[in-house]
Design a protein around this motif. Structure first.
Motif, PDB file in Angstrom:
ATOM      1  N   ILE A  54     -54.372  21.845 -70.445  1.00 17.50           N
ATOM      2  CA  ILE A  54     -53.910  20.465 -70.545  1.00 17.50           C
ATOM      3  C   ILE A  54     -52.814  20.235 -69.508  1.00 17.50           C
ATOM      4  N   LYS A  55     -52.673  18.978 -69.082  1.00 18.23           N
ATOM      5  CA  LYS A  55     -51.662  18.622 -68.086  1.00 18.23           C
ATOM      6  C   LYS A  55     -50.407  18.064 -68.744  1.00 18.23           C
ATOM      7  N   THR A  56     -50.510  17.682 -70.014  1.00 18.74           N
ATOM      8  CA  THR A  56     -49.404  17.070 -70.733  1.00 18.74           C
ATOM      9  C   THR A  56     -48.713  18.115 -71.620  1.00 18.74           C
ATOM     10  N   ASP A  57     -47.637  17.704 -72.292  1.00 16.06           N
ATOM     11  CA  ASP A  57     -46.908  18.624 -73.156  1.00 16.06           C
ATOM     12  C   ASP A  57     -47.729  19.028 -74.372  1.00 16.06           C
ATOM     13  N   TYR A  58     -48.578  18.110 -74.844  1.00 11.85           N
ATOM     14  CA  TYR A  58     -49.422  18.385 -76.004  1.00 11.85           C
ATOM     15  C   TYR A  58     -50.676  17.535 -75.938  1.00 11.85           C
ATOM     16  N   ILE A  59     -51.623  17.836 -76.817  1.00 12.15           N
ATOM     17  CA  ILE A  59     -52.854  17.072 -76.947  1.00 12.15           C
ATOM     18  C   ILE A  59     -53.135  16.960 -78.448  1.00 12.15           C
ATOM     19  N   THR A  60     -53.657  15.823 -78.879  1.00 10.75           N
ATOM     20  CA  THR A  60     -53.961  15.697 -80.307  1.00 10.75           C
ATOM     21  C   THR A  60     -55.280  16.406 -80.606  1.00 10.75           C
ATOM     22  N   ASP A  70     -54.606  29.618 -87.471  1.00 12.30           N
ATOM     23  CA  ASP A  70     -55.073  30.231 -88.724  1.00 12.30           C
ATOM     24  C   ASP A  70     -54.816  29.406 -89.981  1.00 12.30           C
ATOM     25  N   SER A  71     -54.367  28.149 -89.836  1.00 17.43           N
ATOM     26  CA  SER A  71     -54.181  27.260 -90.985  1.00 17.43           C
ATOM     27  C   SER A  71     -55.130  26.078 -90.845  1.00 17.43           C
ATOM     28  N   GLN A  72     -55.854  25.776 -91.916  1.00 17.73           N
ATOM     29  CA  GLN A  72     -56.807  24.674 -91.841  1.00 17.73           C
ATOM     30  C   GLN A  72     -56.060  23.352 -91.673  1.00 17.73           C
ATOM     31  N   ASP A  73     -56.538  22.519 -90.747  1.00 16.63           N
ATOM     32  CA  ASP A  73     -55.906  21.230 -90.482  1.00 16.63           C
ATOM     33  C   ASP A  73     -56.981  20.227 -90.102  1.00 16.63           C
ATOM     34  N   GLN A  74     -57.027  19.117 -90.799  1.00 11.55           N
ATOM     35  CA  GLN A  74     -58.067  18.113 -90.569  1.00 11.55           C
ATOM     36  C   GLN A  74     -57.480  16.797 -90.031  1.00 11.55           C
ATOM     37  N   ARG A  75     -56.244  16.829 -89.527  1.00  6.88           N
ATOM     38  CA  ARG A  75     -55.610  15.608 -89.038  1.00  6.88           C
ATOM     39  C   ARG A  75     -55.955  15.361 -87.572  1.00  6.88           C
ATOM     40  N   ARG A  76     -56.545  14.192 -87.290  1.00  6.87           N
ATOM     41  CA  ARG A  76     -56.888  13.847 -85.909  1.00  6.87           C
ATOM     42  C   ARG A  76     -55.669  13.846 -85.008  1.00  6.87           C
ATOM     43  N   GLY A  77     -54.526  13.426 -85.554  1.00  3.35           N
ATOM     44  CA  GLY A  77     -53.310  13.295 -84.763  1.00  3.35           C
ATOM     45  C   GLY A  77     -52.474  14.553 -84.672  1.00  3.35           C
ATOM     46  N   LYS A  78     -52.948  15.659 -85.240  1.00  2.62           N
ATOM     47  CA  LYS A  78     -52.219  16.931 -85.178  1.00  2.62           C
ATOM     48  C   LYS A  78     -51.962  17.284 -83.719  1.00  2.62           C
ATOM     49  N   LYS A  79     -50.690  17.517 -83.364  1.00  2.00           N
ATOM     50  CA  LYS A  79     -50.345  17.836 -81.983  1.00  2.00           C
ATOM     51  C   LYS A  79     -50.592  19.319 -81.713  1.00  2.00           C
ATOM     52  N   LEU A  80     -51.307  19.578 -80.634  1.00  2.56           N
ATOM     53  CA  LEU A  80     -51.599  20.945 -80.208  1.00  2.56           C
ATOM     54  C   LEU A  80     -50.800  21.221 -78.938  1.00  2.56           C
ATOM     55  N   TYR A  81     -50.110  22.337 -78.915  1.00  3.40           N
ATOM     56  CA  TYR A  81     -49.251  22.701 -77.787  1.00  3.40           C
ATOM     57  C   TYR A  81     -49.794  23.959 -77.099  1.00  3.40           C
ATOM     58  N   PRO A  82     -49.399  24.169 -75.832  1.00  3.05           N
ATOM     59  CA  PRO A  82     -49.820  25.401 -75.157  1.00  3.05           C
ATOM     60  C   PRO A  82     -49.472  26.622 -76.016  1.00  3.05           C
ATOM     61  N   GLY A  83     -50.420  27.520 -76.150  1.00  6.11           N
ATOM     62  CA  GLY A  83     -50.251  28.708 -76.971  1.00  6.11           C
ATOM     63  C   GLY A  83     -50.923  28.587 -78.323  1.00  6.11           C
ATOM     64  N   ASP A  84     -51.229  27.349 -78.737  1.00  5.07           N
ATOM     65  CA  ASP A  84     -51.905  27.160 -80.022  1.00  5.07           C
ATOM     66  C   ASP A  84     -53.339  27.670 -79.942  1.00  5.07           C
ATOM     67  N   SER A  85     -53.798  28.219 -81.060  1.00  4.52           N
ATOM     68  CA  SER A  85     -55.156  28.733 -81.171  1.00  4.52           C
ATOM     69  C   SER A  85     -55.937  27.844 -82.134  1.00  4.52           C
ATOM     70  N   ILE A  86     -57.122  27.418 -81.719  1.00  8.19           N
ATOM     71  CA  ILE A  86     -57.971  26.562 -82.543  1.00  8.19           C
ATOM     72  C   ILE A  86     -59.278  27.301 -82.784  1.00  8.19           C
ATOM     73  N   SER A  87     -59.657  27.410 -84.045  1.00 11.62           N
ATOM     74  CA  SER A  87     -60.893  28.092 -84.407  1.00 11.62           C
ATOM     75  C   SER A  87     -61.758  27.146 -85.233  1.00 11.62           C
ATOM     76  N   ILE A  88     -63.005  26.986 -84.803  1.00  9.11           N
ATOM     77  CA  ILE A  88     -63.965  26.150 -85.522  1.00  9.11           C
ATOM     78  C   ILE A  88     -65.179  27.036 -85.803  1.00  9.11           C
ATOM     79  N   PRO A  89     -65.340  27.481 -87.077  1.00  4.52           N
ATOM     80  CA  PRO A  89     -66.481  28.350 -87.396  1.00  4.52           C
ATOM     81  C   PRO A  89     -67.796  27.737 -86.928  1.00  4.52           C
TER      82      PRO A  89
END
Length: 75
Positions: free
Chosen positions: A8-14, A44-63
């Motif tokens: 990403i080019k920004t500080d975070y992405i939703t 590793d924590s389930q999150d269903q919020r569209r607006g959840k901010k994701l930052y560099p270093g965050d890990s996203i897992s979708i089974p």
């Protein structure tokens, strides 16, 4: 399963923007439906919020879809 890096080019992405960027969903209108039907784990924590901010270093897992790591694009 290897983790795919998403730059990403920004500080975070939703989470909603992330799902579109990775082509998990085709449009923003599909994000809410996708999140209501599929579990998404952020650091590793389930999150269903569209607006959840994701930052560099965050890990996203979708089974059944994949595992991703957010990274910052070097300017």
């Amino acid at each position: 399963m290897a983790s795919e890096e998403i730059q990403i080019k920004t500080d975070y992405i939703t989470l909603g923007q992330f799902l579109k960027l990775t082509n998990v969903v085709e449009s923003g209108g599909m994000v809410k439906l996708f999140l209501s039907e599929y579990p998404v784990f952020v650091n590793d924590s389930q999150d269903q919020r569209r607006g959840k901010k994701l930052y560099p270093g965050d890990s996203i897992s979708i089974p059944e879809v994949g595992t991703y790591t957010v990274t910052r694009e070097n300017a």
